[in-house]
Enzyme design. Structure first.
Site: not given
Ligand code: AMP
Length: 188
Positions: A13, A88, A127, A134
């Site tokens: 994404k 989400r 990665r 990360r």
């Molecule tokens: P991502 O980079 O999108 O994989 O997000 C990394 C982490 O941030 C996720 O595993 C959640 O802990 C938190 N996070 C990101 N976006 C959301 C969201 N829309 N709702 C809740 N937690 C989020």
């Protein structure tokens, strides 16, 4: 145009959102990036969410809805945005519809990038090997992030299917092919 890029962690994404940002000038609105920036800056929000991200759990709907609303009202989103990693949960999707509706806008497409779990795990391992992982990119946390995805986030497909907005693409295809497939959906 407002797009939601949808799919499990590691589906690509972020990669596609960055390409859309460069090619179409639609800002990438990644809640994950915004939360990581808050953590890196040591803000009160960052301290509040740090452990949640490390575990791969979801932060509260209220937090992400607020940061998205604030970000979306920046001038660079005047022609729309690409939502990456948001919404989400159903509550987040409803809040997004309400927020856009209040601005006489809507989600135009929800693009689902479909990728097998096994490939997601392979990508995390890659990665790690390349040193670009990360802190939440490790096999254990990925397992939890996937569980959270199937439990809380995958049901959103039904929500958006009812609105007739979902297009499912093969997220295992080469990056350029996924980009081309998205361009076809967007009609250019
Ligand atoms: P991502 O980079 O999108 O994989 O997000 C990394 C982490 O941030 C996720 O595993 C959640 O802990 C938190 N996070 C990101 N976006 C959301 C969201 N829309 N709702 C809740 N937690 C989020």
């Amino acid at each position: 145009m407002n797009l939601v890029l949808f799919g499990p962690p590691g589906a690509g994404k972020g990669t596609q959102a960055k390409i859309l940002q460069t090619e179409r000038g639609l800002p990438q609105l990644s809640t994950g990036d915004m939360l990581r920036a808050a953590i890196a800056a040591g803000t009160p929000l960052g301290r509040q969410v740090e452990d949640i991200l490390a575990k791969g759990d979801l932060v509260s709907d209220e937090i992400v809805i607020n940061i998205i609303a604030e970000r979306y009202d920046q001038p660079d989103c005047k022609n729309g945005a690409v939502f990456d990693g948001f919404p989400r949960t159903i509550a987040q999707a409803q809040a997004l519809d309400t927020m856009l509706g209040a601005r006489a806008r809507k989600i135009d497409h929800v693009i689902e990038l479909k990728v097998d779990d096994k490939i997601l795990l392979d990508r995390v391992e890659q990665r790690i090997k390349q040193g670009i992982a990360r802190p939440d990119d490790n096999p254990e946390t990925l397992k939890n992030r996937l569980e959270v995805y199937y439990k809380n986030t995958a049901p959103l497909l039904d929500f958006y299917n009812k609105q007739g907005k979902v297009v499912t693409l093969d997220g295992m295809a080469p990056i350029a092919d996924v980009t081309d497939a998205i361009a076809k959906v967007l009609g250019a």
